[in-house]
Design a protein around this motif. Structure first.
Motif, mmCIF file in Angstrom:
data_model
loop_
_atom_site.group_PDB
_atom_site.id
_atom_site.type_symbol
_atom_site.label_atom_id
_atom_site.label_comp_id
_atom_site.label_asym_id
_atom_site.label_seq_id
_atom_site.Cartn_x
_atom_site.Cartn_y
_atom_site.Cartn_z
ATOM 1 N N GLU A 148 0.822 -1.213 0.000
ATOM 2 C CA GLU A 148 0.000 0.000 0.000
ATOM 3 C C GLU A 148 0.857 1.264 0.000
ATOM 4 O O GLU A 148 0.411 2.311 -0.463
ATOM 5 N N LEU A 149 2.094 1.163 0.496
ATOM 6 C CA LEU A 149 2.967 2.339 0.523
ATOM 7 C C LEU A 149 3.391 2.730 -0.894
ATOM 8 O O LEU A 149 3.471 3.912 -1.221
ATOM 9 N N GLU A 150 3.681 1.735 -1.731
ATOM 10 C CA GLU A 150 3.992 2.017 -3.134
ATOM 11 C C GLU A 150 2.783 2.630 -3.828
ATOM 12 O O GLU A 150 2.910 3.564 -4.633
ATOM 13 N N ALA A 151 1.598 2.088 -3.512
ATOM 14 C CA ALA A 151 0.369 2.629 -4.098
ATOM 15 C C ALA A 151 0.167 4.080 -3.681
ATOM 16 O O ALA A 151 -0.220 4.928 -4.495
ATOM 17 N N ALA A 152 0.433 4.389 -2.426
ATOM 18 C CA ALA A 152 0.268 5.764 -1.946
ATOM 19 C C ALA A 152 1.167 6.722 -2.704
ATOM 20 O O ALA A 152 0.755 7.835 -3.064
ATOM 21 N N GLY A 153 2.405 6.309 -2.956
ATOM 22 C CA GLY A 153 3.314 7.150 -3.726
ATOM 23 C C GLY A 153 2.809 7.398 -5.132
ATOM 24 O O GLY A 153 2.905 8.526 -5.653
ATOM 25 N N ARG A 154 2.266 6.343 -5.751
ATOM 26 C CA ARG A 154 1.723 6.497 -7.107
ATOM 27 C C ARG A 154 0.537 7.460 -7.115
ATOM 28 O O ARG A 154 0.419 8.313 -8.006
ATOM 29 N N ILE A 155 -0.331 7.310 -6.142
ATOM 30 C CA ILE A 155 -1.527 8.155 -6.079
ATOM 31 C C ILE A 155 -1.152 9.611 -5.832
ATOM 32 O O ILE A 155 -1.693 10.523 -6.473
ATOM 33 N N ALA A 156 -0.231 9.842 -4.909
ATOM 34 C CA ALA A 156 0.198 11.210 -4.609
ATOM 35 C C ALA A 156 0.746 11.896 -5.851
ATOM 36 O O ALA A 156 0.458 13.069 -6.114
ATOM 37 N N ALA A 157 1.546 11.158 -6.621
ATOM 38 C CA ALA A 157 2.110 11.721 -7.852
ATOM 39 C C ALA A 157 1.022 11.980 -8.891
ATOM 40 O O ALA A 157 0.987 13.043 -9.528
ATOM 41 N N ALA A 158 0.131 11.009 -9.058
ATOM 42 C CA ALA A 158 -0.899 11.123 -10.093
ATOM 43 C C ALA A 158 -1.881 12.250 -9.806
ATOM 44 O O ALA A 158 -2.376 12.903 -10.737
ATOM 45 N N LEU A 159 -2.156 12.489 -8.525
ATOM 46 C CA LEU A 159 -3.150 13.506 -8.154
ATOM 47 C C LEU A 159 -2.515 14.824 -7.720
ATOM 48 O O LEU A 159 -3.181 15.701 -7.171
ATOM 49 N N GLY A 160 -1.219 14.964 -7.956
ATOM 50 C CA GLY A 160 -0.579 16.267 -7.817
ATOM 51 C C GLY A 160 -0.359 16.749 -6.403
ATOM 52 O O GLY A 160 -0.498 17.949 -6.127
ATOM 53 N N ALA A 161 -0.006 15.850 -5.487
ATOM 54 C CA ALA A 161 0.297 16.286 -4.126
ATOM 55 C C ALA A 161 1.500 17.224 -4.133
ATOM 56 O O ALA A 161 2.468 17.016 -4.864
ATOM 57 N N ALA A 162 1.432 18.263 -3.308
ATOM 58 C CA ALA A 162 2.547 19.206 -3.219
ATOM 59 C C ALA A 162 3.774 18.535 -2.621
ATOM 60 O O ALA A 162 4.912 18.823 -3.005
ATOM 61 N N LYS A 163 3.543 17.634 -1.671
ATOM 62 C CA LYS A 163 4.624 16.854 -1.070
ATOM 63 C C LYS A 163 4.029 15.596 -0.474
ATOM 64 O O LYS A 163 2.924 15.624 0.080
#
Length: 225
Positions: free
Chosen positions: A43-58
Motif C-alpha cells: 500500500e505504501l507504493e500505491a500511496a506514492g503512485r496516487i500522490a504523484a498522479a493527483l498532484g500532491a505538493a509533497k
C-alpha cells in the motif's frame, strides 16, 4: 498562497478519493502515509503512485513500529487475516488506536505547514466496524487537536474533514471516477501476495468488490484468487 491541507493517504480506494476531493476544493495537498509494520506494505507504493498522479505538493512516509505490541492481524504474523464474514464486535484486523496515532502525526505536520485542514478517509457505512472510523471519534479529535496545539492560544481550530463518512462504497467510487481517480493505482487488500495482488477474500477486498459491482464500474484490481 493557496490554502493547505494534510491528507492521510493509505494507498487505498477511500484515501485516494479523499485526496481528489481535497484537490477539487482548491487545497494544496500534503499527503502523509505510514510504514507502521503492516503486512500489506504494498500500500505504501500505491500511496506514492496516487500522490504523484493527483498532484500532491509533497508526499511524506512516516516510519513507526506498531509491531512492537501487535494486537492486530495486520501487525502480528501470528494472527491470520480472516476471510470476510459476518461477525460481532471489533475485528482482528483493527489496529489499536491507529487513526488516533495517524491523526496526531498529521496535526503536527499541519501545524508546521500552517494548514488548518486535515482530511481522512474514514467511513461508517461500508466499513469493518473499527471504532476509530466513527463520527464521534473524529469530532472528539478535532477538539483534542485544538487543545493540544498553539491553536488554543491563538484562537483558531483545525477542521478534521471526513467527506466519505456517510457514503456507501459504491457512492465513493462514483465520486472518485467523476474526479478522475484511477483506481488501478490503489490497493485495499489486507493480505496481498508477494507480487501485491489482492486476495479477494478479506473484509477489505469484499467491500471493494461489492462497491465496484454496485457502482457499475469495472474493477481494475489484480487478484490472485
Amino acid at each position: 498562497m493557496n490554502k493547505r491541507a494534510v491528507i492521510l493517504l493509505s494507498g487505498g480506494l477511500d484515501s485516494a478519493t479523499v485526496l481528489a476531493i481535497a484537490r477539487s476544493e482548491g487545497f494544496d495537498c500534503y499527503t502523509m502515509s505510514f510504514d507502521y509494520g503492516q503486512r500489506h506494505r504494498c500500500e505504501l507504493e500505491a500511496a506514492g503512485r496516487i500522490a504523484a498522479a493527483l498532484g500532491a505538493a509533497k508526499h511524506n512516509t512516516v516510519k513507526i513500529d506498531l509491531r512492537q505490541w501487535g494486537g492486530s492481524a495486520l501487525t502480528d504474523d501470528a494472527l491470520a487475516v480472516p476471510d470476510a464474514e459476518d461477525s460481532h464486535g471489533i475485528p482482528i484486523t483493527y489496529v489499536p488506536a491507529r487513526n488516533l496515532i495517524f491523526l496526531s502525526f498529521a496535526t503536527a505536520w499541519a501545524e508546521v505547514l500552517g494548514a488548518r485542514d486535515i482530511f481522512i478517509g474514514v467511513n461508517s457505512i461500508d466499513y469493518s466496524g473499527y471504532p476509530d472510523c466513527r463520527p464521534k471519534f473524529i469530532e472528539s479529535f478535532q477538539e483534542t487537536a485544538r487543545l493540544g496545539t498553539c491553536a488554543v492560544d491563538e484562537g483558531w481550530h483545525y477542521s478534521i474533514n471526513a467527506p466519505l463518512q456517510n457514503l456507501s462504497k459504491a457512492e465513493i467510487i462514483r465520486r472518485g471516477v467523476a474526479l478522475g481517480v484511477d483506481y488501478g493505482l490503489t490497493t485495499s487488500c489486507y493480505n496481498p501476495d508477494s507480487e501485491g495482488r489482492s486476495c479477494g477474500k478479506c473484509a477489505s477486498c469484499s467491500l471493494r468488490i461489492a462497491g465496484f459491482r454496485e457502482a457499475g464500474v469495472p474493477d481494475p484490481t489484480r487478484y490472485h484468487r
